[in-house]
Design a protein around this motif. Structure first.
Motif, mmCIF file in Angstrom:
data_model
loop_
_atom_site.group_PDB
_atom_site.id
_atom_site.type_symbol
_atom_site.label_atom_id
_atom_site.label_comp_id
_atom_site.label_asym_id
_atom_site.label_seq_id
_atom_site.Cartn_x
_atom_site.Cartn_y
_atom_site.Cartn_z
ATOM 1 N N VAL A 10 -13.771 10.159 -40.200
ATOM 2 C CA VAL A 10 -13.542 10.936 -41.396
ATOM 3 C C VAL A 10 -12.147 11.893 -41.414
ATOM 4 N N LEU A 12 -10.735 15.671 -42.292
ATOM 5 C CA LEU A 12 -11.329 17.017 -43.191
ATOM 6 C C LEU A 12 -10.033 17.805 -43.085
ATOM 7 N N ILE A 82 -20.400 11.615 -37.155
ATOM 8 C CA ILE A 82 -19.480 12.054 -38.102
ATOM 9 C C ILE A 82 -20.306 12.823 -39.036
ATOM 10 N N GLU A 83 -21.545 12.358 -39.477
ATOM 11 C CA GLU A 83 -22.323 12.875 -40.683
ATOM 12 C C GLU A 83 -22.590 14.510 -40.066
ATOM 13 N N GLU A 86 -19.477 16.450 -40.134
ATOM 14 C CA GLU A 86 -19.109 16.932 -41.641
ATOM 15 C C GLU A 86 -19.934 17.863 -42.033
ATOM 16 N N PHE A 89 -18.680 21.221 -40.773
ATOM 17 C CA PHE A 89 -17.560 21.860 -41.571
ATOM 18 C C PHE A 89 -17.998 22.424 -43.008
ATOM 19 N N ALA A 90 -18.920 21.520 -43.451
ATOM 20 C CA ALA A 90 -19.180 21.920 -45.006
ATOM 21 C C ALA A 90 -20.089 23.283 -45.000
ATOM 22 N N SER A 102 -15.878 21.220 -50.595
ATOM 23 C CA SER A 102 -15.659 20.037 -49.925
ATOM 24 C C SER A 102 -14.658 20.076 -48.838
ATOM 25 N N HIS A 103 -14.922 19.826 -47.664
ATOM 26 C CA HIS A 103 -13.641 19.443 -46.666
ATOM 27 C C HIS A 103 -13.479 18.392 -46.354
ATOM 28 N N VAL A 104 -13.993 17.067 -47.266
ATOM 29 C CA VAL A 104 -13.997 15.815 -46.871
ATOM 30 C C VAL A 104 -12.754 15.145 -47.732
#
Length: 107
Positions: A10, A12, A82-83, A86, A89-90, A102-104
């Motif tokens: 991912v 970010l 990874i999930e 994420e 971070f979210a 959204s950081h992705v």
């Protein structure tokens, strides 16, 4: 990466106020260590991949707000790792006032 097995990645955007300072770095590396796969990060497409399970490497990267962080995982539970990252971070690392931005960016 040397670990065989499934891979996931991912990209970010760091939106946390002061980047990955001490507390977010500790949370990030602690989460990374909880997965059996290899997890590495690259800051601003530098070409240098660092061990995401090492607090010394993550803090030493001096990841600031606005930086792009590419994260790759390989091996058992790579996609779950990874999930989880994420989600961390979210949540803006669980700090008060975190919004649902959204950081992705995609990988």
């Amino acid at each position: 990466m040397s670990s065989p097995g499934p891979a996931a990645s991912v990209e970010l955007l760091i939106t946390h106020g002061v980047g990955l300072h001490a507390r977010p770095s500790v949370l990030f590396t602690r989460l990374a260590k909880s997965f059996p796969c290899t997890i590495e990060i690259e800051v601003n497409r530098s070409g240098q991949w660092l061990n995401a399970k090492s607090i010394v490497k993550v803090m030493g990267a001096r990841i600031r707000k606005g930086s792009t962080l590419r994260i790759r995982a390989q091996g058992l539970k790579a996609q779950e790792a990874i999930e989880g990252i994420e989600a961390l971070f979210a949540s803006d690392f669980g700090e008060p006032g975190a919004d649902e931005r959204s950081h992705v960016r995609g990988a």
